[in-house]
Motif scaffolding. Sequence first.
Motif, short mmCIF file in Angstrom:
data_model
loop_
_atom_site.label_atom_id
_atom_site.label_comp_id
_atom_site.label_asym_id
_atom_site.label_seq_id
_atom_site.Cartn_x
_atom_site.Cartn_y
_atom_site.Cartn_z
N SER A 174 0.81 3.50 -3.24
CA SER A 174 0.48 5.08 -2.85
C SER A 174 1.41 6.01 -3.48
O SER A 174 1.18 7.19 -3.93
CB SER A 174 -0.08 5.07 -1.42
N ARG A 218 -0.98 3.74 4.34
CA ARG A 218 -1.17 5.05 4.23
C ARG A 218 -0.26 6.08 5.10
O ARG A 218 0.20 7.02 4.32
CB ARG A 218 -2.84 5.18 4.28
N PRO A 267 -4.49 1.82 -5.29
CA PRO A 267 -3.29 1.05 -4.72
C PRO A 267 -3.70 0.37 -3.70
O PRO A 267 -3.08 -0.73 -3.64
CB PRO A 267 -2.59 2.48 -4.02
N ALA A 295 3.18 6.00 3.79
CA ALA A 295 3.37 6.54 2.41
C ALA A 295 3.55 8.15 2.54
O ALA A 295 4.36 8.87 1.97
CB ALA A 295 2.03 6.28 1.46
N ALA A 299 0.79 8.82 -6.25
CA ALA A 299 0.95 10.47 -6.30
C ALA A 299 1.78 10.78 -7.36
O ALA A 299 1.37 11.84 -7.78
CB ALA A 299 1.87 10.44 -5.16
N THR A 328 0.80 -1.23 0.04
CA THR A 328 -0.07 0.04 -0.18
C THR A 328 0.69 1.41 0.13
O THR A 328 0.62 2.32 -0.93
CB THR A 328 -0.76 -0.08 1.30
N ILE A 378 -0.32 12.36 -1.47
CA ILE A 378 -0.99 10.85 -1.71
C ILE A 378 -2.42 10.91 -2.25
O ILE A 378 -3.16 11.82 -1.27
CB ILE A 378 -0.70 10.27 -0.22
#
Length: 469
Positions: free
Chosen positions: A46, A139, A167, A142, A50, A42, A161
């Motif tokens: 991500s 998340r 993703p 990221a 982006a 993830t 993000i």
Amino acid sequence: MQRRKGSATGAVVAMAYVQIRRRPASFAGLAVALLLAVAALTLFGSLAAAQLSAPAAVARTQVDGPGLVVIAGAFGEIAVLVALFVVVNALGFTLRQQHRELALLRTVAATPRQVRRLIRAQVGVTVLTAAVPGVVLGRLGAAWFLGALQRRGMAAPGLRIPGTPVPVLLALAVTLLVGLGAVALAAGRITRPAPAAALTDGMVGQRRAGAVRLLAGVAVLAGGGLLLRLAATRRAEELDKAGQAALLGCLVLLTAIALLGPLAVRVLATVLGAPPRVLAPRAGWLADAHLRGYAARLSSAVVPVTLLVGLSGTMLIMTSTAEQAVRASGVATSVTKASDVWMRQAELGLLVCFAAVSTVNTLVALTADRRREFALLRLVGASRRQLLRMLTVEAALTTAVGVLLGAAVALGAAGAFSLAVTGSALPPLPGAASAWVLAGAAALTLPGIVGTGLWAVGGREVAAAPEAS
């Protein structure tokens, strides 16, 4: 017909769910490994999203480095490979905990295909269980990772993000594929033999490594040697290419050790077990006998330590060697650039997380599975203190074997790199950093064995053993 298939699938999923609820501790290591896989995929998915979803003006911003998509792809590839290794290892011990039940299913006419379907359902349910915390962790990671790249000029300042679920869905799909691949690799010990043989195999323990595995290990070892030779024969001005060949050779050698692990553990345990047998005759003899007798099982605990020491040692020594070469020549390369050094440290941190999960899960499962053995030792007169002393010696020997194998790989890879860039096969060793690597290996191994041993030795089955006599 389709209704019958749907009801059969529902029954298999329900059985898998019940099995997980019955023995959650057996699936804990697998769940953590899959959670890390979801989080890592993830995170890097991500990052790629982006860059791909950014406005054209932001996407065209010049940055220092290969770009966010390339970085995310490289890290994601490493995450998938390492996650497969760790999930296979964790699933192997999950299956070991329920080996007898699955073998009994074979004896009552369950086909190998049905058993594999049940195991796949268990993995699928575990992936769904790990999905939410893994996605949240990924998340958050990221956002942190993107900020760190932007501070170093490796990502455009305007990138954010995105909130797209693509993703996350891809991460879950790839993690599920990793889990299904692990089933294909780990379930053969139950599904390949005849039902009676599978049941007997679960009672008598793990067999020795087969000839095919040994031959494959020797072939991969030879391939690693050829890569190190390629690294060593590069010209001094081709420092980057020498570094890439040495790192690839390191990974190939570590794969060879994973294949040859049982043999390597047995040989090194025989050599390293001699001093404990002299210094602590009872505990040392028992620890050495267990390491050599169960080398096939313990190799799965040694290999993650070897992976950690081998990769981290190779990266640290190569960076030290390259910095020394740059000081002599005054020409900087990607091996010594601060941003690339940080990227290798981040990559190492990812590997450490997976290696820690694999090592701790393996050691805890192995030690907890020996309660019957501890009870038998208590019956023949061993005290609780003697058992803990034996486990301490085992932990020290396990750590020593993993460290020696990892150090051999690191010195071989870094030595080839040093020969190419300095003309000497003896690279400079960063003392403080090497000490931290050794301390990390010990911190993963010693508490896992001794801590679980304290619980296992103090269990009711073991405590009741003297009374039964």
